[in-house]
Design a protein around this motif. Structure first.
Motif, PDB file in Angstrom:
ATOM      1  N   ALA A  77       0.815  -1.217   0.000  1.00  0.00           N
ATOM      2  CA  ALA A  77       0.000   0.000   0.000  1.00  0.00           C
ATOM      3  C   ALA A  77       0.850   1.268   0.000  1.00  0.00           C
ATOM      4  O   ALA A  77       0.373   2.332  -0.366  1.00  0.00           O
ATOM      5  CB  ALA A  77      -0.939  -0.002   1.205  1.00  0.00           C
ATOM      6  N   ASP A 230      -2.305  -2.027 -11.112  1.00  0.00           N
ATOM      7  CA  ASP A 230      -2.395  -1.182  -9.920  1.00  0.00           C
ATOM      8  C   ASP A 230      -1.004  -0.933  -9.325  1.00  0.00           C
ATOM      9  O   ASP A 230      -0.637   0.198  -9.021  1.00  0.00           O
ATOM     10  CB  ASP A 230      -3.291  -1.873  -8.881  1.00  0.00           C
ATOM     11  CG  ASP A 230      -3.775  -0.920  -7.801  1.00  0.00           C
ATOM     12  OD1 ASP A 230      -3.940   0.285  -8.084  1.00  0.00           O
ATOM     13  OD2 ASP A 230      -4.003  -1.376  -6.668  1.00  0.00           O
ATOM     14  N   ARG A 259      -4.546  -7.739  -6.494  1.00  0.00           N
ATOM     15  CA  ARG A 259      -4.990  -6.355  -6.629  1.00  0.00           C
ATOM     16  C   ARG A 259      -5.909  -6.204  -7.830  1.00  0.00           C
ATOM     17  O   ARG A 259      -5.865  -7.015  -8.745  1.00  0.00           O
ATOM     18  CB  ARG A 259      -3.764  -5.436  -6.754  1.00  0.00           C
ATOM     19  CG  ARG A 259      -2.933  -5.488  -5.482  1.00  0.00           C
ATOM     20  CD  ARG A 259      -1.609  -4.792  -5.599  1.00  0.00           C
ATOM     21  NE  ARG A 259      -1.744  -3.350  -5.606  1.00  0.00           N
ATOM     22  CZ  ARG A 259      -0.777  -2.514  -5.237  1.00  0.00           C
ATOM     23  NH1 ARG A 259       0.378  -3.003  -4.809  1.00  0.00           N
ATOM     24  NH2 ARG A 259      -0.951  -1.217  -5.277  1.00  0.00           N
ATOM     25  N   GLY A 412      -5.600   1.155  -5.694  1.00  0.00           N
ATOM     26  CA  GLY A 412      -5.178   0.845  -4.321  1.00  0.00           C
ATOM     27  C   GLY A 412      -6.327   0.524  -3.388  1.00  0.00           C
ATOM     28  O   GLY A 412      -6.261   0.815  -2.197  1.00  0.00           O
TER      29      GLY A 412
END
Ligand SMILES: Cc1ncc(C[n+]2csc(CCOP(=O)(O)OP(=O)(O)O)c2C)c(N)n1
Length: 548
Positions: A77, A230, A259, A412
Motif C-alpha cells: 500500500a 495497480d 490487486r 489501491g
C-alpha cells in the motif's frame, strides 16, 4: 612500475572515519524511508534494536506470520520496501506461510533475522540457524548471510534494491548478533548504502507498434487487467486504453493476483475471469485478440480442462516479470513495465470505429433469509462501504460476491492473497491502514481464516489501527465443501467449525466487538465501526454455503 597506480600507495588507510554496522544500517534505512520495523524480537535481535532511534517505529507482531503479513500490506500500500526483523530459525519458520504469500503478492519485503554470534556458530550454540541462507528458499529472490560483519550494511542495501526491482518480492538477510557493534569504514559504507537503483524499463518501441497494429486490425479485442496494473500505477492508462480502443475489460482470475487493475463500476467492465482453463476460454469466446496487462497467464485452479484459448483468438501479455512471461502456456509476451508500456501504446494507437461493449448485468439483490445469507451480508457491506474504502478480504465463500457487489473503482482499493495462503488479510489490513491512514480499511474474514494470524488483533489494538473487521460466522469451511463438490469428494472430515467465538477472542486481544444477526444491524454496526478512531470487529451470523 606500479600496476595499481597511486592508490596502492595509500594502503593501509590510516585514520579513516569509522562508524558501526548498526549506525550505518540505520542511516541506510532512514535514507530509504524504511523507518518502520515489523518484527517479533528475540535475544539475537536485541543488539540491532538497542537504543532504537526516535525517528523509527517498531511494530510488534505476536507471531511472525503477523509481522510479515503487516509488512506485506504496508509495502504494497506504500509502494516501498518494508523491513521485517525475525528471530533466527524458528522465527523464519513461523513466518514462512506469510513469506510465501508475500512472494505471490510481489511484495518487496526485506526480511532480516538474527543469528548466533559468529564465534559460536561452528559449535552450533543454542539458536544457531545452521543453514540460514538456505532456509527461506524458494520463497525469496535472494538469501544471504554476509561473510564479514562489515558487509552487513552493504548486504542490506543490496537486498533492498533487489526486493524493489521487478518482479518485486521478498529477500532475506541473516545477521549474526555480534555484527551490529562492529566498526566499518564510514566512507566505504556510505558509497554502498547511498546509491539509487531504479528499475522501471519501458518496452521496445517496435513491439509496442506491433501490438498497436494488432489491436487496430482486431475485430473484437478484449483487455484483461491484473494486479500489476495497480502496482505499477497504470490504472489511468488502462482506463484510457479501454475507452479509446473500445475494449471490454475483464479482471484476471482472483487466484492470480491480489490487486484490482480496473475500475469495477466502469461501463466496459465485464467481471472477474473464472480461474480455470476451460471456463476462461468460454468467458473470452468470440474475441480474436486478448491483451493481458499486469497478470500471469493465468493462475488456474481448480483443474477444469479445455482449450487454452477460444477458437480464433491470439493473446499478448504485458508483464514486468520475465518468469511470468516465460511460463505462460500460450500467447506472446512483452516484458516491460506495465505503465510505461500502456502509455507507449496509447501514444501510437489509431482511433477505432468499433462499438463500445455492452455493460454487464446489474447484480441481483439477495433473497431474505434467517440467518441472513452470506450474499445478504456482503450486500449490506456494499450499502455502507465508503467510496474511498479499501477492501482486504479473506472470506473464501464470499470472494466472488465481494468483487461483484462492491464494484471497487479507485486504485489501491483491494489487497488479497495472490498465493492462496490463509493468514494474509488480517495482518495485511493493519499494514495497509498504517500506510494509508486517510482511507477507511475494511477486512472481511471467514471465522476459519481469522485463525491463521489471529494474534494480529493485538497489533491492531496496541497501535490503535482503525481497521474494521467483519467476521462472517457460518460455522464451517464453506469453500472446502464447495471444492468437495467440484472434486467429487464425499465424506471428508474436518470441515465444520462449531462454536468458534471470534468476537470474544478479539475482545481478549483488545478489539471492541459486536455480534449481529440481520442486515439492518450489520449495516449499523459497520457504519459505527468505519467511523470509529480505533479497530472494531463486527461478527455477523450467516447461513452456510457460498455467496455469489
Ligand atoms: C495456510 C492455509 N491453510 C489451509 C488452507 C486451506 N483452506 C482454504 S479455504 C479454507 C477454509 C476457510 O474457512 P473460512 O474462513 O471459515 O471461510 P469460508 O470458506 O467458510 O468462507 C481452508 C482451510 C489455506 N488456503 N491456507
Amino acid at each position: 612500475m606500479r600496476p595499481f597506480g597511486a592508490a596502492a600507495r595509500a594502503i593501509p588507510v590510516l585514520c579513516a572515519p569509522m562508524t558501526t554496522v548498526r549506525e550505518a544500517t540505520y542511516d541506510f534505512l532512514r535514507e530509504q524511508g524504511m523507518t518502520a520495523v515489523f518484527g517479533n524480537p528475540g535475544s539475537t535481535e536485541l543488539p540491532f534494536l538497542e537504543s532504537f532511534p526516535d525517528d523509527f517505529r517498531y511494530v510488534l507482531g505476536l507471531h511472525e506470520g503477523v509481522a510479515v503479513g503487516v509488512a506485506d500490506g504496508y509495502a504494497q500500500a506504500s509502494g516501498r520496501p518494508a523491513l521485517v526483523n525475525l528471530h533466527t530459525a524458528p522465527g523464519v519458520g513461523n513466518g514462512m506461510g506469510a513469506i510465501f504469500n508475500a512472494q505471490s503478492n510481489k511484495s518487496p519485503l526485506v526480511i532480516t533475522a538474527g543469528q548466533q554470534a559468529r564465534s559460536l556458530m561452528t559449535l552450533q550454540a543454542l539458536l544457531t540457524n545452521r543453514d540460514a541462507a538456505r532456509m527461506p528458499h524458494p520463497l525469496v529472490k535472494w538469501s544471504y548471510e554476509p561473510p564479514r560483519a562489515e558487509d552487513v550494511p552493504h548486504a542490506i542495501a543490496r537486498a533492498t534494491h533487489l526486493a524493489a526491482l521487478p518482479p518485486r518480492g521478498p529477500v532475506f538477510v541473516s545477521i549474526p548478533m555480534d555484527d551490529w557493534r562492529a566498526e566499518v569504514d564510514a566512507d566505504a559504507v556510505a558509497h554502498q548504502t547511498s546509491r539509487r537503483v531504479d528499475g522501471r524499463a519501458g518496452a521496445d518501441a517496435e513491439l509496442v507498434a506491433g501490438l498497436a497494429r494488432r489491436l487496430a486490425a482486431a475485430v473484437n479485442p478484449v483487455l484483461v487487467c491484473g494486479p500489476d496494473v495497480d502496482a505499477s500505477g497504470a490504472w489511468d492508462a488502462a482506463v484510457e486504453l479501454a475507452e479509446r480502443a473500445r475494449l471490454p475489460v475483464w479482471a484476471a482470475p482472483a487466484t492470480g493476483g491480489g490487486r484490482i487493475g480496473f475500475p469495477e463500476a466502469h461501463a466496459h467492465f465485464q467481471g472477474v475471469l473464472p480461474p480455470a482453463v476451460g471456463p476462461v476460454s468460454e468467458a473470452l469466446a468470440g474475441h480474436d485478440l486478448i491483451v493481458v496487462a499486469g497478470s500471469s497467464v493465468f493462475a488456474y485452479y481448480p483443474n477444469l480442462p479445455g482449450p487454452l484459448l477460444p477458437e480464433g483468438a491470439a493473446l499478448v501479455a504485458i508483464t514486468s516479470d520475465p518468469d511470468e512471461a516465460a511460463r505462460a502456456p500460450m500467447g506472446d509476451a512483452i516484458v516491460a513495465d506495465v505503465k510505461l508500456t500502456l502509455e507507449a501504446l496509447l501514444a501510437v494507437l489509431e482511433p477505432t470505429d468499433r462499438e463500445p461493449p455492452a455493460p454487464r448485468a446489474a447484480v441481483q439483490p439477495p433473497e431474505e433469509s434467517d440467518p441472513m445469507s452470506p450474499s445478504a451480508a456482503i450486500a449490506a457491506l456494499a450499502d455502507v462501504f465508503p467510496d474511498d474504502g479499501v477492501m482486504v478480504p479473506e472470506s473464501p465463500a464470499t470472494t466472488f460476491a465481494v468483487r461483484d457487489r462492491l464494484r471497487l473503482s479507485r486504485p489501491g482499493s483491494y489487497y488479497f492473497t495472490a498465493g492462496g495462503g490463509l493468514g494474509f488479510a488480517l495482518p495485511a489490513s493493519i499494514g495497509v491502514q498504517m500506510a494509508q491512514p486517510d482511507r477507511p480499511v475494511v477486512c472481511v474474514l471467514g471465522e476459519g481464516s481469522a485463525q491463521y494470524a489471529i494474534q494480529g488483533f493485538w497489533t491492531a489494538a496496541a497501535y490503535d489501527v482503525p481497521v474494521t473487521f467483519l467476521i462472517l460466522r457460518n460455522e464451517e469451511y464453506a469453500i472446502l465443501k464447495w471444492f468437495g463438490q467440484i472434486e467429487q469428494v464425499t465424506g471428508a472430515p474436518g470441515l465444520d467449525l462449531p462454536a468458534l467465538e471470534v468476537a470474544a477472542v478479539a475482545e481478549g486481544y483488545g478489539v471492541p466487538s459486536v455480534q449481529v444477526g440481520d442486515p439492518d444491524a450489520l449495516r449499523e454496526a459497520l457504519r459505527d465501526g468505519i467511523a470509529a478512531d480505533g479497530p472494531r470487529l463486527v461478527e455477523a451470523r450467516v447461513a452456510p454455503g457460498m455467496a455469489f
